[in-house]
Design a protein around this motif. Structure first.
Motif, PDB file in Angstrom:
ATOM      1  N   ASN A  84       0.838  -1.200   0.000  1.00  0.00           N
ATOM      2  CA  ASN A  84       0.000   0.000   0.000  1.00  0.00           C
ATOM      3  C   ASN A  84       0.880   1.261   0.000  1.00  0.00           C
ATOM      4  O   ASN A  84       2.116   1.172   0.024  1.00  0.00           O
ATOM      5  CB  ASN A  84      -0.998  -0.022   1.170  1.00  0.00           C
ATOM      6  CG  ASN A  84      -0.306   0.038   2.527  1.00  0.00           C
ATOM      7  OD1 ASN A  84       0.737   0.676   2.672  1.00  0.00           O
ATOM      8  ND2 ASN A  84      -0.868  -0.627   3.513  1.00  0.00           N
ATOM      9  N   ASP A 120      -6.014   7.819   1.500  1.00  0.00           N
ATOM     10  CA  ASP A 120      -5.183   7.162   0.477  1.00  0.00           C
ATOM     11  C   ASP A 120      -4.154   6.196   1.074  1.00  0.00           C
ATOM     12  O   ASP A 120      -3.569   5.395   0.355  1.00  0.00           O
ATOM     13  CB  ASP A 120      -4.392   8.212  -0.339  1.00  0.00           C
ATOM     14  CG  ASP A 120      -5.297   9.239  -0.984  1.00  0.00           C
ATOM     15  OD1 ASP A 120      -6.407   8.858  -1.380  1.00  0.00           O
ATOM     16  OD2 ASP A 120      -4.884  10.404  -1.084  1.00  0.00           O
ATOM     17  N   LYS A 123      -4.362   2.471   0.304  1.00  0.00           N
ATOM     18  CA  LYS A 123      -4.693   2.075  -1.076  1.00  0.00           C
ATOM     19  C   LYS A 123      -3.483   1.407  -1.722  1.00  0.00           C
ATOM     20  O   LYS A 123      -2.341   1.704  -1.380  1.00  0.00           O
ATOM     21  CB  LYS A 123      -5.069   3.302  -1.910  1.00  0.00           C
ATOM     22  CG  LYS A 123      -6.445   3.850  -1.577  1.00  0.00           C
ATOM     23  CD  LYS A 123      -6.768   5.033  -2.469  1.00  0.00           C
ATOM     24  CE  LYS A 123      -8.119   5.613  -2.105  1.00  0.00           C
ATOM     25  NZ  LYS A 123      -8.315   6.959  -2.642  1.00  0.00           N
ATOM     26  N   LYS A 126      -2.663   0.140  -7.832  1.00  0.00           N
ATOM     27  CA  LYS A 126      -3.660   0.020  -8.902  1.00  0.00           C
ATOM     28  C   LYS A 126      -4.858   0.963  -8.680  1.00  0.00           C
ATOM     29  O   LYS A 126      -5.574   1.283  -9.631  1.00  0.00           O
ATOM     30  CB  LYS A 126      -4.145  -1.426  -9.030  1.00  0.00           C
ATOM     31  CG  LYS A 126      -5.018  -1.915  -7.883  1.00  0.00           C
ATOM     32  CD  LYS A 126      -5.548  -3.330  -8.136  1.00  0.00           C
ATOM     33  CE  LYS A 126      -6.279  -3.912  -6.953  1.00  0.00           C
ATOM     34  NZ  LYS A 126      -7.315  -3.119  -6.310  1.00  0.00           N
ATOM     35  N   ASP A 127      -5.077   1.396  -7.447  1.00  0.00           N
ATOM     36  CA  ASP A 127      -6.204   2.287  -7.160  1.00  0.00           C
ATOM     37  C   ASP A 127      -5.794   3.760  -7.064  1.00  0.00           C
ATOM     38  O   ASP A 127      -6.550   4.594  -6.562  1.00  0.00           O
ATOM     39  CB  ASP A 127      -6.872   1.861  -5.846  1.00  0.00           C
ATOM     40  CG  ASP A 127      -7.370   0.428  -5.939  1.00  0.00           C
ATOM     41  OD1 ASP A 127      -7.891   0.059  -7.009  1.00  0.00           O
ATOM     42  OD2 ASP A 127      -7.213  -0.328  -4.958  1.00  0.00           O
ATOM     43  N   LEU A 128      -4.585   4.077  -7.535  1.00  0.00           N
ATOM     44  CA  LEU A 128      -4.122   5.475  -7.479  1.00  0.00           C
ATOM     45  C   LEU A 128      -4.102   6.081  -8.874  1.00  0.00           C
ATOM     46  O   LEU A 128      -3.845   5.380  -9.858  1.00  0.00           O
ATOM     47  CB  LEU A 128      -2.695   5.531  -6.919  1.00  0.00           C
ATOM     48  CG  LEU A 128      -2.449   4.942  -5.532  1.00  0.00           C
ATOM     49  CD1 LEU A 128      -0.945   4.997  -5.207  1.00  0.00           C
ATOM     50  CD2 LEU A 128      -3.235   5.695  -4.474  1.00  0.00           C
ATOM     51  N   SER A 129      -4.323   7.399  -8.942  1.00  0.00           N
ATOM     52  CA  SER A 129      -4.185   8.090 -10.233  1.00  0.00           C
ATOM     53  C   SER A 129      -2.693   8.246 -10.532  1.00  0.00           C
ATOM     54  O   SER A 129      -1.851   8.061  -9.636  1.00  0.00           O
ATOM     55  CB  SER A 129      -4.833   9.472 -10.147  1.00  0.00           C
ATOM     56  OG  SER A 129      -4.057  10.300  -9.315  1.00  0.00           O
ATOM     57  N   LYS A 133       0.441   8.457  -7.839  1.00  0.00           N
ATOM     58  CA  LYS A 133       1.599   7.539  -7.872  1.00  0.00           C
ATOM     59  C   LYS A 133       2.894   8.331  -7.846  1.00  0.00           C
ATOM     60  O   LYS A 133       3.855   7.967  -7.187  1.00  0.00           O
ATOM     61  CB  LYS A 133       1.560   6.685  -9.149  1.00  0.00           C
ATOM     62  CG  LYS A 133       0.543   5.585  -9.095  1.00  0.00           C
ATOM     63  CD  LYS A 133       0.648   4.762 -10.369  1.00  0.00           C
ATOM     64  CE  LYS A 133      -0.598   3.919 -10.526  1.00  0.00           C
ATOM     65  NZ  LYS A 133      -0.870   3.518 -11.881  1.00  0.00           N
TER      66      LYS A 133
END
Ligand SMILES: Nc1ncnc2c1ncn2[C@@H]1O[C@H](COP(=O)(O)OP(=O)(O)OP(=O)(O)O)[C@@H](O)[C@H]1O
Ligand SMILES: [Mg+2]
Length: 249
Positions: A84, A120, A123, A126-129, A133
């Motif tokens: 994460n 965040d 997270k 894969k679930d970050l913009s 990132k």
């Protein structure tokens, strides 16, 4: 006696197989300074950065790095997909053997500083913009408090607002911690805004430094007018026109 922290690159050349990529590169990066390397695609900028960071084996020339610690932020964020946000940021601290509670605390602090939110923290990549990132990647590079930072076009995929925000954060850290940076960018305006020296790398026939520009004006005083004026000046320079094969009509 205190060691002088600097990165000294002396007559470095490099080939991949039979292709000569870099020829006779020399420069010195001193503590608290920023050197940018600009030049067209394929000119060998990333190769040079990798040689300096010891990610590639040096074949010819000398590189002496006396900085106490360094870290690298890649163009693509390169996060570990199974970890994460907080664990990704804390990677370097874990490698240093810091206890879990302490490294999580430090990772959270720097995450907030870099504009990530509490929601965040847990997270996965894969679930970050893309922008998130990039923030994680930056936080990961800086959490260990390096004295030298290698940056390979870290802002190129970001929108202009985020780019400005991260540039401002970087300037703040340079000032507060006397951070030194070797910075690769395609963006002349960015180089002018952040650097003490801009090296222009020309690809033909083999990657070499064709010119260097010094900027002594205090970085915090470099407003848009300064950046535009200096960019215009550089863009009218014969070597820049030739290096980037610009057509000015
Ligand atoms: N591992 C490798 N093996 C063989 N050739 C390579 C390797 N890495 C890079 N090259 C070649 O070296 C040259 C310089 O590549 P490099 O990535 O350093 O350029 P660059 O200036 O960073 O380009 P860009 O601005 O597009 O990122 C290119 O021709 C590339 O194909
Ligand atoms: Mg590159």
């Amino acid at each position: 006696m205190e060691i002088i922290e600097e990165l000294k690159v002396l007559n470095v050349s490099h080939s991949f197989g039979f292709s000569d990529i870099l020829k006779d590169i020399s420069f010195t990066l001193k503590k608290g300074k920023v050197i940018s390397i600009v030049g067209p695609s394929g000119g060998g900028k990333t190769t040079l950065l990798h040689l300096c960071a010891k990610l590639l084996t040096l074949e010819m020339g000398k590189i002496k790095n006396s900085f106490k610690s360094s870290s690298f932020a890649f163009q693509e964020a390169r996060l570990l997909p199974w970890k994460n946000v907080i664990d990704n940021i804390a990677l370097g601290l874990k490698a240093q053997g810091m206890a879990k509670d302490k490294r999580e605390k430090e990772a959270k602090e720097i995450a907030l500083k870099f504009g990530l939110e509490k929601d965040d923290f847990y997270k996965f990549p894969k679930d970050l913009s893309g922008g998130m990132k990039q923030r994680v990647s930056f936080a990961r590079a800086l959490v260990t408090n390096p004295t030298l930072l290698f940056l390979d076009e870290p802002f190129s995929a970001l929108d202009i607002g985020l780019k400005k925000e991260l540039q401002a954060l970087l300037l703040q850290i340079i000032e507060e911690k006397e951070l030194s940076i070797l910075f690769i960018t395609h963006d002349l305006m960015e180089a002018i805004k952040l650097s003490d020296e801009v090296l222009v790398l020309k690809a033909e026939p083999v990657g070499h430094i064709i010119k260097s520009f010094m900027f002594n004006y205090h970085k915090n005083l470099r407003d848009n007018t300064f950046v535009y004026e200096q960019t215009a000046k550089l863009l009218s320079d014969e070597t820049i026109i030739n290096t980037f094969e610009l057509e000015l009509k």
